[in-house]
Design a protein around this motif. Sequence first.
Motif, PDB file in Angstrom:
ATOM      1  N   GLU B 182       0.790  -1.248  -0.071  1.00 54.29           N
ATOM      2  CA  GLU B 182       0.000  -0.173   0.046  1.00 54.29           C
ATOM      3  C   GLU B 182       0.970   1.271  -0.084  1.00 54.29           C
ATOM      4  O   GLU B 182       0.312   2.271  -0.288  1.00 54.29           O
ATOM      5  N   THR B 183       2.135   0.962   0.255  1.00 56.66           N
ATOM      6  CA  THR B 183       3.010   2.398   0.307  1.00 56.66           C
ATOM      7  C   THR B 183       4.006   2.562  -0.680  1.00 56.66           C
ATOM      8  O   THR B 183       4.629   1.662  -1.041  1.00 56.66           O
ATOM      9  N   THR B 184       4.276   3.868  -0.992  1.00 57.14           N
ATOM     10  CA  THR B 184       5.292   4.273  -1.939  1.00 57.14           C
ATOM     11  C   THR B 184       6.226   5.094  -1.235  1.00 57.14           C
ATOM     12  O   THR B 184       5.508   6.249  -0.392  1.00 57.14           O
ATOM     13  N   ALA B 185       7.508   5.076  -1.091  1.00 55.20           N
ATOM     14  CA  ALA B 185       8.280   5.824  -0.383  1.00 55.20           C
ATOM     15  C   ALA B 185       8.936   6.798  -1.252  1.00 55.20           C
ATOM     16  O   ALA B 185       9.420   6.480  -2.508  1.00 55.20           O
ATOM     17  N   VAL B 186       9.112   7.937  -1.008  1.00 58.56           N
ATOM     18  CA  VAL B 186       9.837   9.074  -1.783  1.00 58.56           C
ATOM     19  C   VAL B 186      11.056   9.697  -0.999  1.00 58.56           C
ATOM     20  O   VAL B 186      10.933   9.740   0.256  1.00 58.56           O
ATOM     21  N   PHE B 187      12.368   9.443  -1.476  1.00 56.02           N
ATOM     22  CA  PHE B 187      13.546   9.875  -0.841  1.00 56.02           C
ATOM     23  C   PHE B 187      14.189  11.289  -1.294  1.00 56.02           C
ATOM     24  O   PHE B 187      13.995  11.349  -2.432  1.00 56.02           O
ATOM     25  N   THR B 188      14.053  12.063  -0.325  1.00 53.85           N
ATOM     26  CA  THR B 188      14.544  13.324  -0.716  1.00 53.85           C
ATOM     27  C   THR B 188      16.039  13.719  -0.620  1.00 53.85           C
ATOM     28  O   THR B 188      16.544  14.610  -1.563  1.00 53.85           O
ATOM     29  N   ARG B 189      17.112  13.105  -0.174  1.00 50.13           N
ATOM     30  CA  ARG B 189      18.296  13.220  -0.074  1.00 50.13           C
ATOM     31  C   ARG B 189      19.264  12.046  -0.508  1.00 50.13           C
ATOM     32  O   ARG B 189      20.019  12.160  -1.416  1.00 50.13           O
ATOM     33  N   SER B 190      18.928  10.785  -0.313  1.00 47.81           N
ATOM     34  CA  SER B 190      19.663   9.546  -0.845  1.00 47.81           C
ATOM     35  C   SER B 190      18.680   8.500  -0.819  1.00 47.81           C
ATOM     36  O   SER B 190      17.640   8.437  -0.192  1.00 47.81           O
ATOM     37  N   ALA B 191      18.702   7.762  -1.884  1.00 46.92           N
ATOM     38  CA  ALA B 191      17.798   6.639  -2.367  1.00 46.92           C
ATOM     39  C   ALA B 191      18.656   5.254  -2.600  1.00 46.92           C
ATOM     40  O   ALA B 191      19.756   5.559  -3.026  1.00 46.92           O
ATOM     41  N   PRO B 192      17.889   4.153  -2.428  1.00 53.49           N
ATOM     42  CA  PRO B 192      18.646   2.843  -2.781  1.00 53.49           C
ATOM     43  C   PRO B 192      18.888   3.047  -4.541  1.00 53.49           C
ATOM     44  O   PRO B 192      18.128   3.796  -5.043  1.00 53.49           O
ATOM     45  N   ARG B 193      19.759   2.298  -4.913  1.00 50.46           N
ATOM     46  CA  ARG B 193      20.370   2.391  -6.136  1.00 50.46           C
ATOM     47  C   ARG B 193      19.128   2.118  -7.010  1.00 50.46           C
ATOM     48  O   ARG B 193      18.086   1.225  -6.760  1.00 50.46           O
ATOM     49  N   GLY B 194      18.916   2.811  -8.227  1.00 46.84           N
ATOM     50  CA  GLY B 194      17.949   2.868  -8.977  1.00 46.84           C
ATOM     51  C   GLY B 194      16.585   3.609  -8.720  1.00 46.84           C
ATOM     52  O   GLY B 194      15.814   3.582  -9.575  1.00 46.84           O
ATOM     53  N   VAL B 195      16.453   4.190  -7.446  1.00 48.35           N
ATOM     54  CA  VAL B 195      15.467   4.918  -7.118  1.00 48.35           C
ATOM     55  C   VAL B 195      15.777   6.336  -7.002  1.00 48.35           C
ATOM     56  O   VAL B 195      16.543   6.589  -6.617  1.00 48.35           O
ATOM     57  N   PRO B 196      14.898   7.106  -7.868  1.00 50.31           N
ATOM     58  CA  PRO B 196      15.174   8.756  -8.051  1.00 50.31           C
ATOM     59  C   PRO B 196      15.137   9.350  -6.610  1.00 50.31           C
ATOM     60  O   PRO B 196      14.431   8.791  -5.759  1.00 50.31           O
ATOM     61  N   VAL B 197      16.161  10.351  -6.380  1.00 48.38           N
ATOM     62  CA  VAL B 197      15.864  11.364  -5.307  1.00 48.38           C
ATOM     63  C   VAL B 197      15.081  12.528  -5.421  1.00 48.38           C
ATOM     64  O   VAL B 197      15.476  13.202  -6.656  1.00 48.38           O
ATOM     65  N   GLY B 198      14.171  12.887  -4.831  1.00 51.85           N
ATOM     66  CA  GLY B 198      13.687  14.274  -4.983  1.00 51.85           C
ATOM     67  C   GLY B 198      12.178  14.360  -4.250  1.00 51.85           C
ATOM     68  O   GLY B 198      12.086  13.488  -3.511  1.00 51.85           O
ATOM     69  N   ARG B 199      11.889  15.324  -4.342  1.00 52.82           N
ATOM     70  CA  ARG B 199      10.813  15.938  -3.700  1.00 52.82           C
ATOM     71  C   ARG B 199       9.344  15.284  -3.681  1.00 52.82           C
ATOM     72  O   ARG B 199       9.334  15.006  -5.112  1.00 52.82           O
ATOM     73  N   LEU B 200       8.420  15.098  -2.984  1.00 53.51           N
ATOM     74  CA  LEU B 200       7.111  14.474  -3.258  1.00 53.51           C
ATOM     75  C   LEU B 200       6.674  15.493  -4.613  1.00 53.51           C
ATOM     76  O   LEU B 200       6.682  16.816  -4.369  1.00 53.51           O
ATOM     77  N   ALA B 201       6.228  14.906  -5.754  1.00 48.85           N
ATOM     78  CA  ALA B 201       5.638  15.690  -6.842  1.00 48.85           C
ATOM     79  C   ALA B 201       4.413  14.982  -7.422  1.00 48.85           C
ATOM     80  O   ALA B 201       3.994  14.177  -7.063  1.00 48.85           O
ATOM     81  N   ALA B 202       3.938  15.929  -8.261  1.00 50.37           N
ATOM     82  CA  ALA B 202       2.697  15.496  -8.878  1.00 50.37           C
ATOM     83  C   ALA B 202       2.834  14.275  -9.656  1.00 50.37           C
ATOM     84  O   ALA B 202       1.688  13.365  -9.531  1.00 50.37           O
ATOM     85  N   ALA B 203       3.788  13.775 -10.143  1.00 54.80           N
ATOM     86  CA  ALA B 203       4.006  12.479 -10.428  1.00 54.80           C
ATOM     87  C   ALA B 203       3.827  11.303  -9.542  1.00 54.80           C
ATOM     88  O   ALA B 203       3.373  10.210 -10.026  1.00 54.80           O
ATOM     89  N   HIS B 204       4.196  11.543  -8.305  1.00 52.09           N
ATOM     90  CA  HIS B 204       3.743  10.518  -7.435  1.00 52.09           C
ATOM     91  C   HIS B 204       2.281  10.414  -7.226  1.00 52.09           C
ATOM     92  O   HIS B 204       1.771   9.142  -6.979  1.00 52.09           O
ATOM     93  N   LEU B 205       1.699  11.583  -7.221  1.00 49.02           N
ATOM     94  CA  LEU B 205       0.420  11.650  -7.021  1.00 49.02           C
ATOM     95  C   LEU B 205      -0.858  11.143  -7.971  1.00 49.02           C
ATOM     96  O   LEU B 205      -1.770  10.346  -7.784  1.00 49.02           O
ATOM     97  N   ALA B 206      -0.280  11.258  -9.343  1.00 50.82           N
ATOM     98  CA  ALA B 206      -1.298  11.218 -10.427  1.00 50.82           C
ATOM     99  C   ALA B 206      -1.620   9.668 -10.333  1.00 50.82           C
ATOM    100  O   ALA B 206      -2.800   9.504 -10.631  1.00 50.82           O
ATOM    101  N   PRO B 207      -0.786   8.869 -10.315  1.00 50.72           N
ATOM    102  CA  PRO B 207      -1.410   7.201 -10.418  1.00 50.72           C
ATOM    103  C   PRO B 207      -2.441   7.030  -9.381  1.00 50.72           C
ATOM    104  O   PRO B 207      -3.476   6.324  -9.587  1.00 50.72           O
ATOM    105  N   LEU B 208      -2.156   7.498  -8.222  1.00 53.77           N
ATOM    106  CA  LEU B 208      -3.173   7.369  -6.906  1.00 53.77           C
ATOM    107  C   LEU B 208      -4.475   8.014  -7.385  1.00 53.77           C
ATOM    108  O   LEU B 208      -5.473   7.457  -7.076  1.00 53.77           O
TER     109      LEU B 208
END
Lengths: 201, 251
Positions: B182-208
């Motif tokens: 049920e959860t999507t994590a957004v990482f703002t400073r460092s992320a596991p390999r292959g996961v983008p780093v960045g702030r919560l954005a419209a693109a995270h919300l759109a699919p939900l």
Amino acid sequence: MNVTRGFTGRPRVVNPGLPPGQYDAGDDWPVLSAEVTPRIAPADWSFRVDGLVERPLTWRWDEARALPGSAYAGDIHCVTGWSKFGVRFGGVSLDTFFEAVRPRATATHAVAYSHTGYTANLPLADLTGGRAWIAWEFDGEPLAPEHGGPARLLVPHLYFWKSTKWIAGITLLDHDEPGFWEQNGYHERGNPWEEQRYSGD
Amino acid sequence: MTTTFTPPSRFAVPGRIAVNGQVAAAWQTATLTEIRRETPRAATFRLAVPRWAGHLPGQHLMLRLTAPDGYVAQRHYSIASAPDDSGHIELTLDHVPDGEVSSWFHTLARPGDTVELRGPLSGFFAWPGDRPALLLGAGSGVVPLMSMVRHHRARGLEMPLRMLVSARGPEDLIYARELGAETTAVFTRSAPRGVPVGRLAAAHLAPLLSERPGGGWEAYVCGSNGFAEHASRLLVEAGQPVERIRIERFG
Ligand SMILES: Cc1cc2nc3c(=O)[nH]c(=O)nc-3n(C[C@H](O)[C@H](O)[C@H](O)COP(=O)(O)OP(=O)(O)OC[C@H]3O[C@@H](n4cnc5c(N)ncnc54)[C@H](O)[C@@H]3O)c2cc1C
């Protein structure tokens, strides 16, 4: 008294301006509102006083701003525990609005409501006698949207949830009608000096 | 003449849940029974509260510590545990540097200590499981949302529930082991390999938001004021009705 083992708290100077259970937030001004911050242009803002009054009236931004100004300099206290000292608000005394609408003798209480639909109830006596303002300036600057700009109610002698942000109007009643937080368990009046935080305090 | 006040918008509709004022307003003594580390900066504190009135996921309480000279410090904390009849509740606290109350918990508290609390408070940010819920949290803002997720699981609810959590990096993600599909994590400073780093954005919300469950989402936003402003604005821009966004700001 239920002393917490090892807890001493910060070194403190006794501050007679600090109501019981409050701390000095210093330069911080926390934001605590339950709704999305509305962006209200002054041109879209209005303020109405109605209910048990002789002459209900609505002021638009320029009309309200043209009224004689009145400032508050002093402290504010939030029920979540912080107090803020020596703040300066600019606006118009509520007495000025009430003089224009002339409350009826039967009016005893008020519901203040915002442009978002938030409400807070107050005894009418807490809004008169130079103790309440419609405020649009903080420290000489326009009041920021997240602090209730363009204009908020200011009733500094009560906990700050009574000082309705984005004020839209005040309705005078002959009885008490609990507002948003009062329906959610907060105190009917909210006097910080008597620590009236929750219903029953 | 009696005038009845009718609020101009739906926001002022009373919270759907009545708080039992009598029991909730009384201070009571709670005993710390367990401390669990969640991240280097956050830990969970389990408390035995014999007279707990029960709570709904999302509610918070007022906690107070008393010094020997009578000085008291009181702060609000969200309840992390799901409602249950264990006689215990859990809180999760971030260690605020120099923080008066959180420092006591993180450096001095140990099982057996007692603190005082009153609650639960505020029925507005509560989710009894009655509507599809879209949860957005950052940092310790995930705490009340986790109570909702745990409630959803414990009761086996069918009601749609989705959570977006923002953390600085994977090591700062509270409850990481417990988060599920049920959860999507957004990482703002460092992320596991292959996961983008960045702030919560419209693109995270759109699919939900495009899922559109029956009756639409009830959105719950929790975290610092900065996060609450950012996330709630994204929701409004993505079409979420403004009166169906509930916000808990940690100050
Ligand atoms: C509804 C609600 C729910 C909450 N839920 C949670 C939760 O689930 N988990 C969580 O971790 N937090 C939560 N919080 C935040 C929590 O209430 C506290 O604000 C937080 O724990 C910090 O408190 P503290 O006493 O540790 O820090 P404070 O002592 O309040 O300090 C906070 C900051 O201010 C500075 N400061 C303040 N006063 C002074 C002073 N006199 N001298 C020097 N510096 C000062 C400190 O250095 C620090 O940076 C919630 C808040 C609200 C309103």
